[in-house]
Write a protein that holds these residues in place. Structure first.
Motif, PDB file in Angstrom:
ATOM      1  N   TRP A  75       7.742   0.454  21.244  1.00  0.00           N
ATOM      2  CA  TRP A  75       8.873  -0.291  21.810  1.00  0.00           C
ATOM      3  C   TRP A  75       8.335  -1.650  22.246  1.00  0.00           C
ATOM      4  O   TRP A  75       7.824  -1.814  23.345  1.00  0.00           O
ATOM      5  CB  TRP A  75       9.476   0.460  22.994  1.00  0.00           C
ATOM      6  CG  TRP A  75      10.326   1.629  22.590  1.00  0.00           C
ATOM      7  CD1 TRP A  75      10.077   2.939  22.786  1.00  0.00           C
ATOM      8  CD2 TRP A  75      11.582   1.558  21.899  1.00  0.00           C
ATOM      9  NE1 TRP A  75      11.095   3.713  22.266  1.00  0.00           N
ATOM     10  CE2 TRP A  75      12.032   2.895  21.716  1.00  0.00           C
ATOM     11  CE3 TRP A  75      12.373   0.515  21.418  1.00  0.00           C
ATOM     12  CZ2 TRP A  75      13.224   3.198  21.071  1.00  0.00           C
ATOM     13  CZ3 TRP A  75      13.562   0.818  20.776  1.00  0.00           C
ATOM     14  CH2 TRP A  75      13.980   2.138  20.609  1.00  0.00           C
ATOM     15  N   VAL A 127       5.052   1.730  25.016  1.00  0.00           N
ATOM     16  CA  VAL A 127       5.846   0.632  25.585  1.00  0.00           C
ATOM     17  C   VAL A 127       4.972  -0.611  25.701  1.00  0.00           C
ATOM     18  O   VAL A 127       3.910  -0.590  26.335  1.00  0.00           O
ATOM     19  CB  VAL A 127       6.413   1.009  26.971  1.00  0.00           C
ATOM     20  CG1 VAL A 127       7.240  -0.143  27.538  1.00  0.00           C
ATOM     21  CG2 VAL A 127       7.236   2.280  26.878  1.00  0.00           C
ATOM     22  N   ALA A 129       9.451  -2.479  28.879  1.00  0.00           N
ATOM     23  CA  ALA A 129       9.051  -1.661  30.024  1.00  0.00           C
ATOM     24  C   ALA A 129      10.148  -1.598  31.077  1.00  0.00           C
ATOM     25  O   ALA A 129      10.382  -0.545  31.683  1.00  0.00           O
ATOM     26  CB  ALA A 129       7.770  -2.236  30.631  1.00  0.00           C
ATOM     27  N   ARG A 180      12.723   0.820  29.719  1.00  0.00           N
ATOM     28  CA  ARG A 180      12.222   2.190  29.578  1.00  0.00           C
ATOM     29  C   ARG A 180      11.978   2.853  30.935  1.00  0.00           C
ATOM     30  O   ARG A 180      12.192   4.050  31.099  1.00  0.00           O
ATOM     31  CB  ARG A 180      10.927   2.186  28.766  1.00  0.00           C
ATOM     32  CG  ARG A 180      11.116   1.896  27.296  1.00  0.00           C
ATOM     33  CD  ARG A 180      11.801   3.050  26.577  1.00  0.00           C
ATOM     34  NE  ARG A 180      10.854   4.110  26.229  1.00  0.00           N
ATOM     35  CZ  ARG A 180      11.206   5.319  25.857  1.00  0.00           C
ATOM     36  NH1 ARG A 180      12.477   5.650  25.848  1.00  0.00           N
ATOM     37  NH2 ARG A 180      10.297   6.223  25.540  1.00  0.00           N
TER      38      ARG A 180
END
Length: 783
Positions: A60, A167, A173, A176
């Motif tokens: 991600w 991440v 971040a 998430r």
């Protein structure tokens, strides 16, 4: 200058080496530091995250972001590099302290790297952490400081720092771990993210909570000591809990994300989606899906366009179903059978070309074109029905007859100009079923077409009765793309404004479904022009509506093409359509385009321009092209006696006793069915028996239809049932003689129905009335 030249001459090798080193230094830093694949990210029109797709390497990692929230910027500098804005890329004091401590311990206990050095290290993945590598980092860090600003260096770090697990980067971040944008984080949350990159493999949410908490709180204590935050903020911050596990990223428009990824993979794309509306439309679709799935109807698509900007403001490509029912398929751009959804375009085409007036009576009687036998949804006939009513009720037979009269090629030409990309074959391939679902189209193209018509009306009213050359353009879901409507012109683009307006007036009057059952009275406080459609076999249900400001399109069905009972436009798609319109602001109705219209006298009963024989008329505005339509053909002037019981002429009545009266007369077959729905329809009076002269009559078959193949079932006794022959006669009191294959089988009077039992095979019926008028029809008896 002379001294410099002399020095260069004396120290050529030294100067050359310095020059080479200088060039190497200038070129040592790659122009693009980070080449890792990034996630495809889409945001709404106000830049709120509505969807993201993981990068190709399974991380991600959001695209590079130059914007850094002030809280995170403060936290990361206080935690990692207090002298960030003072050093040239490396901090000699920190390096000396780190070197001394590492030598004493015999291992690497302290790094001493600045944020600039960390950016370099992140860009040089996989390099061993040696002193020689540290020297390289220092050199590259100084070069980076010379090339980019401090803010740009911080942006590199925040976009590429590891935050645990898969991440990478502050933006990912923040979503998430805290399920919101980085700009919305508190001091405690910003401090948590600031300490994570320091040891992402060891400390991340859900594990090592105590160590993470201690690191965060030490940073918050430092912020307090440096008077960056006050004591109250500090106390509230340390009381905040840590994130326990990653949140799933928002997937508010997953199918639009799929579409964007096709052309903008790994990019951050601002779309035209209204996030609040998108979420509410998602809820509407989910609610209806829960109901429809009980009938094994699993898929739905909804598209909402802003007419004035031609922007997509809501995009729902499918329901929240499962993989077994193709939840990932974006149905908005998939070709499906159109059902009746193209009928308004035929109506507008005939108005535009001057072949029709809005309420002209069209025939609604049993009809056969070769082997094609169109039928109405409820299998009944009205005999004659106003064209606008045929459209609002979605009657099939009148529409097919209108298409046959208008010309298949002419209508096909109009449709091609709408740029329906799934209309891939020639007109003859589709035949007369073109207006009933014989062709395929998709929700995107259909909504685009309705939006173009609505926009044409808006522009015509807002300008000096002018059109735009590029009215039928593609909508957009990209905020960066502005729609170019072209140049103003006095000539229409496709349909004139009056034809569109009159079509919408008819669609606004839709107040009953295609059958008389299961009807709900929808909220009529909104003035909406809308149309439903149902494909053959109950495979596709459509509903598309438009106001002055918005177009809403709905498709309901199964992605695999399975038909289901009850999968009808008005029952499944229309309720969703109106639920979505309830989420949109009310709109004023379209302004009447007077410059494209003229007020004329219209016959109330026939909808044609009034002839001298029409005695019940009204003044109505029609499109200018409608001025060439013929006057009313159904009103005739007849001569009757004083009591109006019989038709007479001078051979049987004095001229002083003859009354001249206008009479509404339909052809026999139309009249036969028209009387069943219109009890006040009065047939022509009979001629008085003592009157002489030519009496025009007409005959038409009701049953069987031309070249029909008929199966005669057997009753309980094993006897084959009779075939009931029926005709309509303009003078029903006449005697009619019936022949089957030139064999006389009987005669009828008043009610012209006759039962026969023909053998299997082809036959010819001949009917002859007492005046010698004759009509023939061929049919076949099958097994």
């Amino acid at each position: 200058m002379i001294r410099l030249k002399n020095y260069i001459k004396r120290h050529k090798i030294k100067v050359a080496i310095i020059a080479i080193l200088f060039v190497v230094y200038l070129l040592c830093l790659p122009k693009q530091l980070f080449k890792d694949p990034t996630s495809t990210v889409i945001t709404s029109s106000n830049r709120e995250l509505i969807g993201a797709k993981i990068a190709k390497d399974g991380q991600w990692r959001f695209p590079h972001n130059d914007s850094i929230p002030e809280k995170f910027k403060t936290c990361i500098i206080q935690f990692e590099d207090e002298y960030f804005y003072k050093h040239p890329g490396f901090n000699p004091i920190s390096i000396f302290k780190a070197l001394r401590e590492n030598l004493k311990s015999g291992g690497v206990k302290r790094g001493g790297s600045t944020l600039t050095q960390q950016v370099i290290r992140l860009s040089r993945k996989g390099q061993r952490r040696t002193y020689f590598e540290k020297l390289k980092e220092i050199i590259l860090a100084t070069r980076l400081e010379l090339r980019d600003s401090k803010h740009e260096i911080l942006a590199y770090y925040s976009s590429n720092a590891p935050f645990g697990g898969n991440v990478v980067g502050l933006d990912a971040a923040s979503w998430r771990y805290f399920n919101r944008h980085a700009n919305e984080l508190s001091w405690a949350e910003s401090a948590t993210l600031a300490v994570l990159p320091n040891a992402p493999s060891l400390i991340y949410p859900g594990k090592n909570q105590k160590r993470l908490l201690n690191k965060r709180n030490r940073l918050l204590q430092k912020l307090l000591e440096n008077t960056i935050i006050d004591s109250l903020t500090y106390k509230l911050s340390i009381a905040e809990s840590l994130p326990q596990k990653p949140y799933p990223l928002p997937q508010i428009a997953p199918h639009l994300l799929q579409k964007v990824t096709q052309t903008h993979v790994g990019k951050r794309v601002e779309t035209t989606i209204n996030k609040n509306l998108q979420e509410r439309v998602n809820h509407v679709v989910k609610t209806h899906y829960n109901q429809l799935s009980q009938n094994e109807i699993y898929n739905t698509a909804v598209l909402v366009l802003d007419v004035k900007t031609r922007q997509v403001i809501a995009y729902v490509g499918n329901t929240p179903t499962d993989k077994a029912h193709q939840k990932d398929v974006d149905i908005i751009d998939k070709p499906r059978s159109t059902g009746s959804i193209l009928k308004p375009f035929l109506y507008a085409s005939m108005l535009d070309s001057g072949d029709l007036l809005p309420n002209t009576l069209v025939a609604d009687v049993p009809t056969q074109f070769g082997s094609y036998n169109p039928e109405n949804y409820d299998n009944t006939y009205d005999g004659a029905v106003p064209a606008s009513r045929a459209l609002s009720r979605s009657l099939n037979v009148p529409v097919v007859r209108m298409l046959q009269e208008f010309g298949l090629d002419r209508f096909y030409h109009y449709l091609k100009q709408l740029k329906l990309k799934d209309l891939k074959y020639n007109a003859n391939h589709y035949g007369l079923s073109l207006a009933l679902g014989g062709a395929e189209s998709n929700l995107w193209d259909l909504c685009k077409s309705y939006a173009a018509l609505s926009s044409t009306l808006n522009h015509f009213s807002e300008s000096s009765s002018e059109y735009f050359s590029n009215e039928f353009c593609e909508p957009t879901f990209l905020a960066s793309k502005a729609i170019d409507f072209g140049t103003k012109t006095s000539g229409k683009t496709l349909f004139d404004a009056a034809s569109i307006y009159l079509t919408y007036e008819s669609l606004k009057d839709v107040n009953r479904p295609e059958s008389d059952e299961s009807w709900e009275f929808f909220d009529d406080s909104k003035q909406i022009a809308w149309k439903t459609g149902t494909s053959f076999g109950f495979r596709d249900a459509w509903a598309i509506g438009t106001t002055k400001d918005y177009v809403v399109g709905v498709w309901v069905g199964n992605a695999d093409g399975e038909g289901r009972p009850g999968l009808v436009g008005v029952q499944t798609a229309a309720p969703i359509l109106f639920d979505v319109f309830d989420l949109l602001p009310n709109s004023d109705w379209f302004a009447k385009p007077f410059d494209e219209m003229q007020e004329v006298s219209i016959c109330k009963q026939s909808g044609h321009r009034a002839s001298p024989n029409c005695n019940d008329t009204k003044e109505k505005y029609i499109q200018l092209s409608g001025l060439k339509t013929k006057p009313c053909p159904y009103h005739v002037l007849i001569h009757v006696d004083k009591n109006e019981n019989f038709q007479v002429n001078s051979s049987c009545e004095n001229l002083d006793n003859i009354k001249h009266k206008s009479w509404f007369v339909l052809p026999p077959l139309m009249a036969y069915y028209y009387k069943t729905k219109n009890p006040f329809y009065k047939s022509l009076p009979k001629f008085r028996t003592d009157c002489l002269g030519d009496i025009s009559v007409s005959i038409d078959f009701i049953y069987p239809k031309a070249n029909n193949s008929i199966f005669l079932p057997k009753d309980f006794d094993g006897e084959t049932n009779d075939l009931i022959l029926k005709i309509a006669h303009s003078k029903p009191e006449s005697t009619v003689f019936w022949y089957v294959d030139e064999t006389f089988v009987g005669s009828t009077k008043d009610i012209h129905e006759l039962a026969v039992k023909p053998k299997q095979g082809k036959h010819l019926i001949t009917v002859v009335d007492e005046f010698g008028n004759e009509m023939k029809r061929r049919f076949e008896i099958s097994n």
